[in-house]
Scaffold this active site. Structure first.
Site, PDB file in Angstrom:
ATOM      1  N   HIS A   1     -57.501 -21.394  11.770  1.00 56.22           N
ATOM      2  CA  HIS A   1     -58.395 -20.316  12.211  1.00 56.22           C
ATOM      3  C   HIS A   1     -59.815 -20.630  11.739  1.00 56.22           C
ATOM      4  O   HIS A   1     -60.411 -19.854  10.976  1.00 56.22           O
ATOM      5  CB  HIS A   1     -57.984 -18.946  11.651  1.00 56.22           C
ATOM      6  CG  HIS A   1     -56.875 -18.284  12.417  1.00 56.22           C
ATOM      7  ND1 HIS A   1     -56.062 -17.322  11.859  1.00 56.22           N
ATOM      8  CD2 HIS A   1     -56.446 -18.436  13.693  1.00 56.22           C
ATOM      9  CE1 HIS A   1     -55.176 -16.931  12.761  1.00 56.22           C
ATOM     10  NE2 HIS A   1     -55.401 -17.587  13.881  1.00 56.22           N
TER      11      HIS A   1
ATOM     12  N   HIS B   1     -48.561 -17.495  24.668  1.00 53.01           N
ATOM     13  CA  HIS B   1     -49.728 -17.012  23.905  1.00 53.01           C
ATOM     14  C   HIS B   1     -50.881 -17.974  24.178  1.00 53.01           C
ATOM     15  O   HIS B   1     -50.693 -19.191  24.155  1.00 53.01           O
ATOM     16  CB  HIS B   1     -49.328 -17.012  22.426  1.00 53.01           C
ATOM     17  CG  HIS B   1     -50.372 -16.598  21.459  1.00 53.01           C
ATOM     18  ND1 HIS B   1     -51.375 -15.692  21.736  1.00 53.01           N
ATOM     19  CD2 HIS B   1     -50.558 -16.957  20.143  1.00 53.01           C
ATOM     20  CE1 HIS B   1     -52.120 -15.518  20.659  1.00 53.01           C
ATOM     21  NE2 HIS B   1     -51.653 -16.273  19.690  1.00 53.01           N
TER      22      HIS B   1
ATOM     23  N   GLU C   1     -53.738 -18.397  22.464  1.00 56.35           N
ATOM     24  CA  GLU C   1     -54.595 -18.899  21.380  1.00 56.35           C
ATOM     25  C   GLU C   1     -54.571 -20.429  21.399  1.00 56.35           C
ATOM     26  O   GLU C   1     -53.557 -21.057  21.736  1.00 56.35           O
ATOM     27  CB  GLU C   1     -54.151 -18.338  20.024  1.00 56.35           C
ATOM     28  CG  GLU C   1     -55.230 -18.539  18.967  1.00 56.35           C
ATOM     29  CD  GLU C   1     -55.051 -17.699  17.705  1.00 56.35           C
ATOM     30  OE1 GLU C   1     -54.006 -17.041  17.554  1.00 56.35           O
ATOM     31  OE2 GLU C   1     -55.973 -17.704  16.864  1.00 56.35           O
TER      32      GLU C   1
ATOM     33  N   ASP D   1     -54.277 -22.916  19.543  1.00 52.09           N
ATOM     34  CA  ASP D   1     -53.305 -23.797  18.884  1.00 52.09           C
ATOM     35  C   ASP D   1     -52.053 -24.001  19.733  1.00 52.09           C
ATOM     36  O   ASP D   1     -51.289 -24.933  19.485  1.00 52.09           O
ATOM     37  CB  ASP D   1     -52.930 -23.289  17.486  1.00 52.09           C
ATOM     38  CG  ASP D   1     -52.597 -21.820  17.435  1.00 52.09           C
ATOM     39  OD1 ASP D   1     -53.116 -21.056  18.264  1.00 52.09           O
ATOM     40  OD2 ASP D   1     -51.808 -21.421  16.563  1.00 52.09           O
TER      41      ASP D   1
ATOM     42  N   HIS E   1     -49.622 -11.395  17.803  1.00 51.08           N
ATOM     43  CA  HIS E   1     -50.741 -10.713  17.195  1.00 51.08           C
ATOM     44  C   HIS E   1     -51.961 -10.627  18.114  1.00 51.08           C
ATOM     45  O   HIS E   1     -53.022 -10.195  17.691  1.00 51.08           O
ATOM     46  CB  HIS E   1     -51.126 -11.420  15.886  1.00 51.08           C
ATOM     47  CG  HIS E   1     -51.671 -12.821  16.099  1.00 51.08           C
ATOM     48  ND1 HIS E   1     -52.853 -13.219  15.548  1.00 51.08           N
ATOM     49  CD2 HIS E   1     -51.234 -13.866  16.814  1.00 51.08           C
ATOM     50  CE1 HIS E   1     -53.094 -14.476  15.887  1.00 51.08           C
ATOM     51  NE2 HIS E   1     -52.136 -14.883  16.653  1.00 51.08           N
TER      52      HIS E   1
ATOM     53  N   ASP F   1     -45.707 -16.899  17.713  1.00 55.01           N
ATOM     54  CA  ASP F   1     -46.221 -16.847  16.334  1.00 55.01           C
ATOM     55  C   ASP F   1     -45.287 -16.090  15.380  1.00 55.01           C
ATOM     56  O   ASP F   1     -45.250 -16.393  14.179  1.00 55.01           O
ATOM     57  CB  ASP F   1     -47.600 -16.173  16.314  1.00 55.01           C
ATOM     58  CG  ASP F   1     -48.724 -17.124  16.705  1.00 55.01           C
ATOM     59  OD1 ASP F   1     -48.582 -18.344  16.504  1.00 55.01           O
ATOM     60  OD2 ASP F   1     -49.749 -16.639  17.211  1.00 55.01           O
TER      61      ASP F   1
ATOM     62  N   TYR G   1     -48.093 -16.087   5.533  1.00 57.38           N
ATOM     63  CA  TYR G   1     -48.358 -15.958   6.977  1.00 57.38           C
ATOM     64  C   TYR G   1     -48.315 -14.480   7.378  1.00 57.38           C
ATOM     65  O   TYR G   1     -49.194 -13.979   8.066  1.00 57.38           O
ATOM     66  CB  TYR G   1     -47.279 -16.762   7.690  1.00 57.38           C
ATOM     67  CG  TYR G   1     -47.381 -16.958   9.179  1.00 57.38           C
ATOM     68  CD1 TYR G   1     -47.945 -18.117   9.697  1.00 57.38           C
ATOM     69  CD2 TYR G   1     -46.843 -16.040  10.064  1.00 57.38           C
ATOM     70  CE1 TYR G   1     -47.979 -18.334  11.065  1.00 57.38           C
ATOM     71  CE2 TYR G   1     -46.877 -16.259  11.433  1.00 57.38           C
ATOM     72  CZ  TYR G   1     -47.452 -17.409  11.926  1.00 57.38           C
ATOM     73  OH  TYR G   1     -47.470 -17.627  13.280  1.00 57.38           O
TER      74      TYR G   1
ATOM     75  N   HIS H   1     -44.770 -22.149  15.081  1.00 51.33           N
ATOM     76  CA  HIS H   1     -45.254 -22.901  13.912  1.00 51.33           C
ATOM     77  C   HIS H   1     -44.109 -23.061  12.918  1.00 51.33           C
ATOM     78  O   HIS H   1     -43.367 -22.108  12.660  1.00 51.33           O
ATOM     79  CB  HIS H   1     -46.371 -22.151  13.178  1.00 51.33           C
ATOM     80  CG  HIS H   1     -47.616 -21.953  13.973  1.00 51.33           C
ATOM     81  ND1 HIS H   1     -48.468 -22.981  14.293  1.00 51.33           N
ATOM     82  CD2 HIS H   1     -48.172 -20.845  14.492  1.00 51.33           C
ATOM     83  CE1 HIS H   1     -49.492 -22.499  14.978  1.00 51.33           C
ATOM     84  NE2 HIS H   1     -49.334 -21.213  15.127  1.00 51.33           N
TER      85      HIS H   1
HETATM   86 FE1  FEO Z   1     -51.899 -16.873  17.488  1.00 53.22          FE
HETATM   87 FE2  FEO Z   1     -50.422 -19.728  16.438  1.00 53.22          FE
HETATM   88  O1  FEO Z   1     -51.635 -18.692  17.383  1.00 53.22           O
END
Ligand code: FEO
Length: 396
Positions: free
Chosen positions: A23, A79, A81, A83, A146, A165, A193, A226
């Site tokens: 992030h 998602h 995002e 990553d 999230h 996530d 996390y 992850h």
């Molecule tokens: Fe919300 Fe692993 O990205």
């Protein structure tokens, strides 16, 4: 290097061993991370999520060794995002018309990131996608877990939940399954996390988990986006999330301070002594915010019943390391925690009031007005700090 998870399901992600900040620079990742992408090869071939853009080429090279890209029938973007979606730009150059399944919010955030109008197929909770051999993917919106677009999907017959996530950890490992890794390391990363990323959404976490459990679907594997994959007693992490989502506390007081000439540090230590003297069962931990990792401090605050924040007064304000922690906890919205403050001063002495005011705004229940010490604390001032510690212990 890809590996089989179960039957025709393969991990085709990337291990980022070197990552130390996630992030941007907001989240420390001592153990690196992984960007988990999954390939299901049934009558239809399905790719679930991709990886962060710096690994895009490597990801596509490895994926091409696993499957001819033009035989991928569906892409699931759980998602948007970066990553998880970062390799889409390169991948979609190769297979531009491939249907991409995502939520309505997903289309907005994917377009917002990549400015492309791909073949979006909007899905909502309960929608299914048949992939052959009698298997279906069932979609579950995970709004605000999230991000607004977040989604999970569940593969029938194999009973695998691709949770994105949720239930993940920033934890690169050669082993990649929960039963093969060091359990202390695993749970350290899980709670960090949760505390740093999911705390603001705890009410939604609890509600969503209950909604999924009410479906009474068998879950053999939880495959997050992850870290390691939960295959041994996979619901253990669901149970942990329920515990963490419900105003989690241990019998702990965290003392978070910064100091200029050691006076506020000595106050912190005297307060800790007072707490221990009053109740030996309370775990007391001290953290100098300018020397200790910010995310680890947040994790300790997450575990605490009470937080004591200390800063000397500087320029009518507080030290910047403490200001940063206050900003962080304001956004996280901790619930059901108590707090107070302390600090040295020379003349104007605003710090303690500023700390208490900010802790109150962050939702903490303020125990008392805090304690100040003029100049370098005397023995008498330190004795008062010990008494303050006793009062805090009795109110913990
Ligand atoms: Fe919300 Fe692993 O990205």
């Amino acid at each position: 290097m890809s590996f089989r998870i179960k039957n025709n399901i393969f991990w085709v992600g990337i291990k980022d061993w070197e990552l130390r900040k996630f992030h941007g620079n907001e989240y420390s990742t001592y153990r690196g991370t992984t960007y988990n992408s999954y390939l299901i090869k049934e009558e239809k071939n399905v790719l679930i999520d991709t990886v962060w853009a710096p690994f895009s080429k490597e990801f596509i090279d490895l994926l091409s060794k696993e499957i001819s890209l033009d035989t991928i029938d569906y892409i699931i973007t759980n998602h948007a995002e970066s990553d998880h979606s970062g390799a889409l730009l390169d991948l979609m150059k190769e297979i531009p018309d491939t249907p991409m399944y995502c939520t309505k919010n997903g289309t907005n955030s994917i377009k917002g990131h990549y400015h492309n109008d791909w073949n979006f197929q909007v899905v909502k909770t309960g929608d299914t996608l048949s992939i052959g051999n009698g298997k279906e993917l069932i979609f579950v919106e995970m709004r605000m877990l999230h991000w607004p677009d977040s989604m999970a999907c569940y593969l029938t017959k194999d009973n695998v939940l691709f949770s994105n996530d949720a239930f993940g950890q920033h934890y690169a490992s050669e082993f990649m399954f929960n039963d093969l890794v060091n359990q202390n390391e695993l749970y350290e990363e899980c709670i960090k996390y949760y505390a740093n990323i999911l705390t603001p959404f705890s009410m939604l976490v609890d509600k969503k988990i209950k909604e999924v459990l009410d479906l009474k679907i068998p879950i053999d594997i939880i495959a997050p986006s992850h870290g390691v994959i939960w295959r041994e007693n996979p619901t253990q992490i669901i149970e942990k999330y329920i515990t963490w989502a419900n105003n989690y506390q241990e019998n702990q007081i965290s003392i978070v301070y910064d100091t200029m000439w050691q006076g506020t540090r000595r106050m912190a230590e005297a307060i800790a002594k007072g707490i221990r003297g009053a109740d030996n069962n309370i775990t007391v931990k001290l953290f100098n915010a300018s020397k200790y990792d910010k995310n680890d401090i947040i994790t300790e605050i997450f575990k605490s019943k009470t937080v004591l924040m200390g800063s000397p007064t500087i320029g009518r304000g507080i030290l910047t390391s403490i200001a940063a922690i206050l900003e962080e906890i304001k956004g996280l919205g901790f619930k059901n925690k108590k707090a107070s403050s302390f600090g040295c001063y020379g003349w104007s002495g605003e710090s303690v009031k500023i700390l208490n005011d900010n802790l109150e705004k962050a939702g903490f229940s303020i125990i008392n007005d805090g304690i100040r010490a003029l100049w370098n604390p005397t023995d008498d001032a330190l004795k008062k700090c010990q008494d303050f510690g006793k009062e805090i212990a009795n109110n913990n």
